[in-house]
Design a protein around this motif. Structure first.
Motif, mmCIF file in Angstrom:
data_model
loop_
_atom_site.group_PDB
_atom_site.id
_atom_site.type_symbol
_atom_site.label_atom_id
_atom_site.label_comp_id
_atom_site.label_asym_id
_atom_site.label_seq_id
_atom_site.Cartn_x
_atom_site.Cartn_y
_atom_site.Cartn_z
ATOM 1 N N PHE A 248 1.340 19.009 0.843
ATOM 2 C CA PHE A 248 2.697 18.656 1.254
ATOM 3 C C PHE A 248 3.169 17.392 0.528
ATOM 4 C CE2 PHE A 248 1.147 20.911 5.141
ATOM 5 C CZ PHE A 248 2.023 21.991 5.059
ATOM 6 N N ASN A 249 4.476 17.305 0.335
ATOM 7 C CA ASN A 249 5.059 16.157 -0.339
ATOM 8 C C ASN A 249 5.435 15.062 0.648
ATOM 9 O OD1 ASN A 249 4.864 17.587 -2.728
ATOM 10 N ND2 ASN A 249 6.988 18.269 -2.693
ATOM 11 N N ARG A 250 5.237 13.820 0.242
ATOM 12 C CA ARG A 250 5.718 12.657 0.991
ATOM 13 C C ARG A 250 6.822 11.996 0.180
ATOM 14 N NH1 ARG A 250 0.847 14.980 2.483
ATOM 15 N NH2 ARG A 250 0.405 14.440 4.649
ATOM 16 N N TYR A 251 7.774 11.377 0.875
ATOM 17 C CA TYR A 251 8.943 10.800 0.211
ATOM 18 C C TYR A 251 9.155 9.349 0.631
ATOM 19 C CZ TYR A 251 9.947 15.591 -1.109
ATOM 20 O OH TYR A 251 9.852 16.848 -1.645
ATOM 21 N N SER A 252 9.818 8.600 -0.255
ATOM 22 C CA SER A 252 10.088 7.187 0.024
ATOM 23 C C SER A 252 11.432 6.977 0.708
ATOM 24 C CB SER A 252 10.050 6.381 -1.277
ATOM 25 O OG SER A 252 11.035 6.856 -2.187
ATOM 26 N N ILE A 253 12.333 7.952 0.605
ATOM 27 C CA ILE A 253 13.662 7.860 1.212
ATOM 28 C C ILE A 253 13.809 8.951 2.274
ATOM 29 C CG2 ILE A 253 16.157 7.901 0.832
ATOM 30 C CD1 ILE A 253 14.770 5.559 -0.542
ATOM 31 N N TRP A 254 14.320 8.551 3.437
ATOM 32 C CA TRP A 254 14.472 9.504 4.542
ATOM 33 C C TRP A 254 15.842 9.366 5.205
ATOM 34 C CZ3 TRP A 254 10.855 13.177 5.469
ATOM 35 C CH2 TRP A 254 9.609 12.985 4.878
ATOM 36 N N ASN B 56 14.948 3.412 3.437
ATOM 37 C CA ASN B 56 14.064 3.144 2.303
ATOM 38 C C ASN B 56 12.716 2.700 2.865
ATOM 39 O OD1 ASN B 56 12.630 1.960 0.140
ATOM 40 N ND2 ASN B 56 14.512 1.338 -0.896
ATOM 41 N N TRP B 57 11.763 3.601 2.825
ATOM 42 C CA TRP B 57 10.471 3.346 3.465
ATOM 43 C C TRP B 57 9.695 2.249 2.740
ATOM 44 C CZ3 TRP B 57 5.814 7.248 3.632
ATOM 45 C CH2 TRP B 57 4.883 6.804 4.574
ATOM 46 N N ILE B 58 9.760 2.220 1.411
ATOM 47 C CA ILE B 58 9.002 1.228 0.648
ATOM 48 C C ILE B 58 9.463 -0.185 0.981
ATOM 49 C CG2 ILE B 58 8.592 0.329 -1.678
ATOM 50 C CD1 ILE B 58 8.543 3.193 -2.678
ATOM 51 N N LYS B 59 10.780 -0.387 1.058
ATOM 52 C CA LYS B 59 11.325 -1.722 1.322
ATOM 53 C C LYS B 59 11.612 -1.957 2.803
ATOM 54 C CE LYS B 59 13.324 -2.332 -3.268
ATOM 55 N NZ LYS B 59 14.552 -2.532 -4.069
ATOM 56 N N GLN C 234 0.826 -1.208 0.000
ATOM 57 C CA GLN C 234 0.000 0.000 0.000
ATOM 58 C C GLN C 234 0.862 1.260 0.000
ATOM 59 O OE1 GLN C 234 -2.622 -1.299 3.405
ATOM 60 N NE2 GLN C 234 -4.229 -0.567 2.069
ATOM 61 N N ILE C 235 1.972 1.221 0.726
ATOM 62 C CA ILE C 235 2.892 2.361 0.730
ATOM 63 C C ILE C 235 3.464 2.565 -0.663
ATOM 64 C CG2 ILE C 235 5.131 3.191 1.577
ATOM 65 C CD1 ILE C 235 4.463 1.810 4.254
ATOM 66 N N SER C 236 3.849 1.470 -1.310
ATOM 67 C CA SER C 236 4.391 1.541 -2.667
ATOM 68 C C SER C 236 3.362 2.091 -3.647
ATOM 69 C CB SER C 236 4.861 0.149 -3.111
ATOM 70 O OG SER C 236 5.377 0.181 -4.413
ATOM 71 N N LYS C 237 2.117 1.613 -3.546
ATOM 72 C CA LYS C 237 1.063 2.055 -4.455
ATOM 73 C C LYS C 237 0.745 3.534 -4.256
ATOM 74 C CE LYS C 237 -1.240 -2.387 -5.183
ATOM 75 N NZ LYS C 237 -2.465 -3.205 -4.939
ATOM 76 N N TYR C 238 0.877 4.020 -3.035
ATOM 77 C CA TYR C 238 0.622 5.444 -2.763
ATOM 78 C C TYR C 238 1.495 6.309 -3.669
ATOM 79 C CZ TYR C 238 0.558 9.942 -0.312
ATOM 80 O OH TYR C 238 0.456 11.276 -0.012
ATOM 81 N N PHE C 239 2.763 5.917 -3.820
ATOM 82 C CA PHE C 239 3.688 6.699 -4.637
ATOM 83 C C PHE C 239 3.513 6.431 -6.128
ATOM 84 C CE2 PHE C 239 5.950 6.561 -0.549
ATOM 85 C CZ PHE C 239 6.222 7.907 -0.380
ATOM 86 N N GLU C 240 3.014 5.258 -6.485
ATOM 87 C CA GLU C 240 2.938 4.866 -7.893
ATOM 88 C C GLU C 240 1.646 5.291 -8.574
ATOM 89 O OE1 GLU C 240 3.468 0.685 -7.802
ATOM 90 O OE2 GLU C 240 5.594 0.779 -7.257
ATOM 91 N N ILE C 241 0.545 5.331 -7.847
ATOM 92 C CA ILE C 241 -0.759 5.621 -8.457
ATOM 93 C C ILE C 241 -0.822 7.074 -8.912
ATOM 94 C CG2 ILE C 241 -3.219 5.912 -7.976
ATOM 95 C CD1 ILE C 241 -3.057 3.463 -6.178
ATOM 96 N N GLU C 242 -1.167 7.262 -10.171
ATOM 97 C CA GLU C 242 -1.337 8.593 -10.734
ATOM 98 C C GLU C 242 -2.805 8.792 -11.104
ATOM 99 O OE1 GLU C 242 0.677 11.035 -10.992
ATOM 100 O OE2 GLU C 242 2.609 10.095 -10.508
ATOM 101 N N GLU C 243 -3.402 9.832 -10.556
ATOM 102 C CA GLU C 243 -4.774 10.156 -10.947
ATOM 103 C C GLU C 243 -4.730 10.800 -12.333
ATOM 104 O OE1 GLU C 243 -6.793 12.397 -7.957
ATOM 105 O OE2 GLU C 243 -5.979 11.193 -6.324
ATOM 106 N N LEU D 87 11.227 8.156 -4.588
ATOM 107 C CA LEU D 87 9.936 8.637 -5.077
ATOM 108 C C LEU D 87 9.395 9.782 -4.230
ATOM 109 C CD1 LEU D 87 8.328 5.111 -5.633
ATOM 110 C CD2 LEU D 87 9.447 6.543 -7.350
ATOM 111 N N MET D 88 8.481 10.515 -4.839
ATOM 112 C CA MET D 88 7.821 11.621 -4.148
ATOM 113 C C MET D 88 6.375 11.683 -4.610
ATOM 114 S SD MET D 88 6.648 14.976 -4.851
ATOM 115 C CE MET D 88 7.658 15.690 -6.154
ATOM 116 N N LYS D 89 5.492 12.040 -3.698
ATOM 117 C CA LYS D 89 4.083 12.195 -4.039
ATOM 118 C C LYS D 89 3.518 13.399 -3.288
ATOM 119 C CE LYS D 89 1.542 9.839 -6.020
ATOM 120 N NZ LYS D 89 0.994 9.840 -7.403
ATOM 121 N N LYS D 90 2.849 14.269 -4.011
ATOM 122 C CA LYS D 90 2.200 15.424 -3.383
ATOM 123 C C LYS D 90 0.838 15.008 -2.851
ATOM 124 C CE LYS D 90 1.067 20.290 -4.141
ATOM 125 N NZ LYS D 90 1.106 21.417 -5.111
ATOM 126 N N GLY D 91 0.597 15.258 -1.577
ATOM 127 C CA GLY D 91 -0.662 14.886 -0.953
ATOM 128 C C GLY D 91 -1.755 15.901 -1.213
#
Length: 259
Positions: free
Chosen positions: A144-150, A170-173, A18-27, A136-140
């Motif tokens: 605000f932006n969320r990131y996969s690497i911290w 690596n948040w996704i993995k 689900q975390i991975s899909k959050y970054f991958e899904i494009e509306e 990866l990055m996704k704007k909520g």
């Protein structure tokens, strides 16, 4: 017992997915555009005495548009909310720092004289040892932006020195690399602050960091820096507040130790 473990492992796997899909899904609005094309094609077909070309084009684009619209709605429906992502990030980071930093530093929690401090910042640039596909990055919806690497930075206070643990997460993995530790005598700390610094990182979307907000701890011959925000990073104020809390707590400890 085995059944319970299997359920628990499955839940963890679903969370990572689900975390991975959050970054991958494009509306996308492609389905809507194709629906307009389909309707226009049908109109042209009627105007041209049911021209076969426009009729077929209308049917094909109509079918494709319906499929895309349904798929887009399902993606949006199944997408994890921004607030849930924030809770998971906090939960996962806390799991990382619960034991690992102290094992690497070589101290037990019984050796600590104050609460450990956490500073985190996004890592949206290459060269940190991760596969670029994982950065990866996704704007909520909140802007605000969320990131996969911290970058995770932990400070632990013992009686005589300040311990430091740092890693790239690596948040996704749910993996971490580039671990490093250090310890400083309180008297060796020159300054601790949040500041705007010049940086030259090239972000994955082609933008560049120029003037970034950062946590800085300076010593006689060393420095600890964590970039927490930037106009192009656009992280939430929670990240900056963690850095400010760390600054205040370290300053208070330094004043106490340098009396």
């Amino acid at each position: 017992m085995t059944w319970k473990i299997s359920i628990k492992n499955k839940t963890k796997m679903e969370k990572r997915e689900q975390i991975s899909k959050y970054f991958e899904i494009e509306e996308t609005k492609t389905g809507g555009y194709l629906l307009v094309v389909s309707m226009f094609s049908f109109m042209l077909s009627i105007v041209n005495s049911y021209n076969t070309f426009f009729l077929v084009l209308g049917i094909l684009t109509g079918v494709i548009s319906v499929v895309l619209i349904v798929k887009n709605k399902n993606n949006i429906k199944n997408k994890v909310s921004d607030s849930q992502m924030d809770r998971w990030l906090e939960e996962d980071i806390q799991a990382v720092i619960k034991k690992r930093p102290y094992d690497k530093i070589g101290v037990s929690k019984g050796d600590l004289v104050a609460e450990s401090l956490l500073v985190v910042g996004p890592g949206y640039w290459s060269g940190n040892g991760f596969d670029v596909k994982d950065i990866l990055m996704k704007k909520g919806k909140d802007g605000f932006n969320r990131y996969s690497i911290w970058t995770i930075q932990v400070f632990a206070f013992t009686e005589n020195y300040l311990c430091s643990y740092k890693c790239q997460y690596n948040w996704i993995k749910n993996t971490y690399i580039n671990e490093s530790t250090n310890e400083f005598f309180y008297k060796d700390v020159v300054s601790v602050k949040t500041d705007t610094i010049s940086s030259a990182y090239a972000l994955m979307n082609g933008q560049r960091l120029v003037h970034s907000e950062a946590f800085q701890l300076k010593l006689g011959g060393d420095e600890v820096t964590v970039i927490t925000n930037d106009a192009n990073l656009n992280t939430s104020s929670v990240m900056v507040s963690k850095a400010e809390k760390a600054v205040q707590s370290i300053r208070a400890m330094l004043r106490d130790k340098k009396k």
